[in-house]
Design an enzyme around this catalytic site. Sequence first.
Site, mmCIF file in Angstrom:
data_model
loop_
_atom_site.group_PDB
_atom_site.id
_atom_site.type_symbol
_atom_site.label_atom_id
_atom_site.label_comp_id
_atom_site.label_asym_id
_atom_site.label_seq_id
_atom_site.Cartn_x
_atom_site.Cartn_y
_atom_site.Cartn_z
ATOM 1 N N ASN A 9 0.865 -1.182 0.000
ATOM 2 C CA ASN A 9 0.000 0.000 0.000
ATOM 3 C C ASN A 9 0.904 1.235 0.000
ATOM 4 O O ASN A 9 1.513 1.551 1.018
ATOM 5 C CB ASN A 9 -0.900 -0.034 1.243
ATOM 6 C CG ASN A 9 -1.730 1.231 1.387
ATOM 7 O OD1 ASN A 9 -1.787 2.058 0.480
ATOM 8 N ND2 ASN A 9 -2.384 1.377 2.535
ATOM 9 N N LYS A 11 0.062 4.249 -0.170
ATOM 10 C CA LYS A 11 -0.572 5.423 0.463
ATOM 11 C C LYS A 11 -0.346 6.646 -0.426
ATOM 12 O O LYS A 11 -0.315 6.517 -1.647
ATOM 13 C CB LYS A 11 -0.030 5.603 1.891
ATOM 14 C CG LYS A 11 -0.121 4.289 2.686
ATOM 15 C CD LYS A 11 0.083 4.432 4.159
ATOM 16 C CE LYS A 11 -0.099 3.074 4.816
ATOM 17 N NZ LYS A 11 0.013 3.118 6.256
ATOM 18 N N HIS A 93 -9.442 1.033 5.285
ATOM 19 C CA HIS A 93 -8.121 1.200 5.910
ATOM 20 C C HIS A 93 -8.283 2.127 7.117
ATOM 21 O O HIS A 93 -9.095 3.056 7.097
ATOM 22 C CB HIS A 93 -7.132 1.791 4.900
ATOM 23 C CG HIS A 93 -5.713 1.738 5.389
ATOM 24 N ND1 HIS A 93 -5.225 2.647 6.294
ATOM 25 C CD2 HIS A 93 -4.708 0.867 5.131
ATOM 26 C CE1 HIS A 93 -3.957 2.331 6.560
ATOM 27 N NE2 HIS A 93 -3.624 1.265 5.868
ATOM 28 N N GLU A 95 -6.665 4.530 8.081
ATOM 29 C CA GLU A 95 -6.489 5.955 7.769
ATOM 30 C C GLU A 95 -7.763 6.527 7.151
ATOM 31 O O GLU A 95 -8.064 7.714 7.330
ATOM 32 C CB GLU A 95 -5.269 6.132 6.844
ATOM 33 C CG GLU A 95 -3.981 5.893 7.631
ATOM 34 C CD GLU A 95 -2.825 5.319 6.836
ATOM 35 O OE1 GLU A 95 -2.841 5.377 5.597
ATOM 36 O OE2 GLU A 95 -1.886 4.786 7.470
ATOM 37 N N GLU A 165 -4.843 -4.962 10.512
ATOM 38 C CA GLU A 165 -3.811 -3.947 10.708
ATOM 39 C C GLU A 165 -4.041 -3.248 12.039
ATOM 40 O O GLU A 165 -4.879 -2.334 12.136
ATOM 41 C CB GLU A 165 -3.874 -2.909 9.582
ATOM 42 C CG GLU A 165 -3.605 -3.477 8.214
ATOM 43 C CD GLU A 165 -3.043 -2.421 7.275
ATOM 44 O OE1 GLU A 165 -1.979 -2.664 6.696
ATOM 45 O OE2 GLU A 165 -3.646 -1.341 7.141
ATOM 46 N N GLY A 171 3.040 2.295 10.614
ATOM 47 C CA GLY A 171 3.981 3.395 10.439
ATOM 48 C C GLY A 171 4.715 3.781 11.717
ATOM 49 O O GLY A 171 5.368 4.817 11.771
ATOM 50 N N SER A 210 3.960 -2.153 10.089
ATOM 51 C CA SER A 210 5.418 -2.198 10.243
ATOM 52 C C SER A 210 6.010 -3.564 9.893
ATOM 53 O O SER A 210 6.933 -4.027 10.546
ATOM 54 C CB SER A 210 5.834 -1.767 11.653
ATOM 55 O OG SER A 210 5.437 -0.416 11.883
HETATM 56 P P1 13P Z 1 3.430 0.345 7.490
HETATM 57 O O1 13P Z 1 3.970 -0.935 6.886
HETATM 58 O O2 13P Z 1 4.134 1.557 6.979
HETATM 59 O O3 13P Z 1 3.340 0.267 8.965
HETATM 60 O O4 13P Z 1 1.908 0.493 6.955
HETATM 61 C C1 13P Z 1 1.035 -0.547 7.102
HETATM 62 C C2 13P Z 1 -0.229 -0.205 6.376
HETATM 63 O O5 13P Z 1 -1.002 0.627 6.813
HETATM 64 C C3 13P Z 1 -0.495 -0.871 5.097
HETATM 65 O O6 13P Z 1 -1.801 -0.628 4.666
#
Ligand code: 13P
Length: 248
Positions: A9, A11, A93, A95, A165, A171, A210
């Site tokens: 992803n 983002k 997601h 976010e 997740e 992140g 992560s």
């Molecule tokens: P990270 O791998 O940067 O923690 O992000 C995970 C994520 O949100 C994938 O959709």
Amino acid sequence: MRQKLVAGNWKMHGSQQMVTSLLKELLSKQAPNARLLVFPPYLYLSQAAELLAGSPIGVGAQDCSQAEEGAYTGEVSAAMLADLGVSHVLLGHSERRQYHAETDSQVLEKAKRVLAANLIPVVCVGETLAEREAGATAEVVLQQLTAVLEGLSLDELKKVIVAYEPVWAIGTGLTATPEQAQEVHALLRSAVAKVNKELAATMLFLYGGSMKPDNAASLLEMPDIDGGLIGGASLDADQFLAIGKAAE
Ligand code: 13P
């Protein structure tokens, strides 16, 4: 046997130049046996689909509209994504839930649109740190999953992928331990088994938060972890491919 899937992803990262260089690098290096999938921003989907056409790497979108079409300025429909050659769509997601107040019922409506367009929804669930500390992890993730389990038919559910997740691991460099992730994955799979055992045996559950080359193998060897949804490490071809190798 469920073939592992490693999805990146991106983002809101990238540029036309970065898309070309990253994808060319992925294509030119030793491909892992695991299935790979990338989720670039909308704007780069057609560029990515063109570069990856005929390759084993799939392309997905990070979201889509809950409406079919019409006066929805700024939105992108599932049918438009299908028209571009996209195969998967991320939904719910954390976010999107956090910054756009997306609800479980919106995630369900979007999943219906995605399925109607013959695309595969990747439904994300996960608890915040406060929810985990309050002992509410199971309740939170089951509620998020149940919205989809109750709202879709068995035939539709056969196409759904779930991504767990934990919000506190996204992140942050904090990863769920393999045991923590396995516990939640097993719980989610058992909820699906209550709907249909065969469905539970075939549904893919990805872990995200992560995931990096150095922790991927220990997560991916857990019995109910069928792949990864990778953020930061998917922006680097070597790291992404290393996670793909760990999934073999
Ligand atoms: P990270 O791998 O940067 O923690 O992000 C995970 C994520 O949100 C994938 O959709």
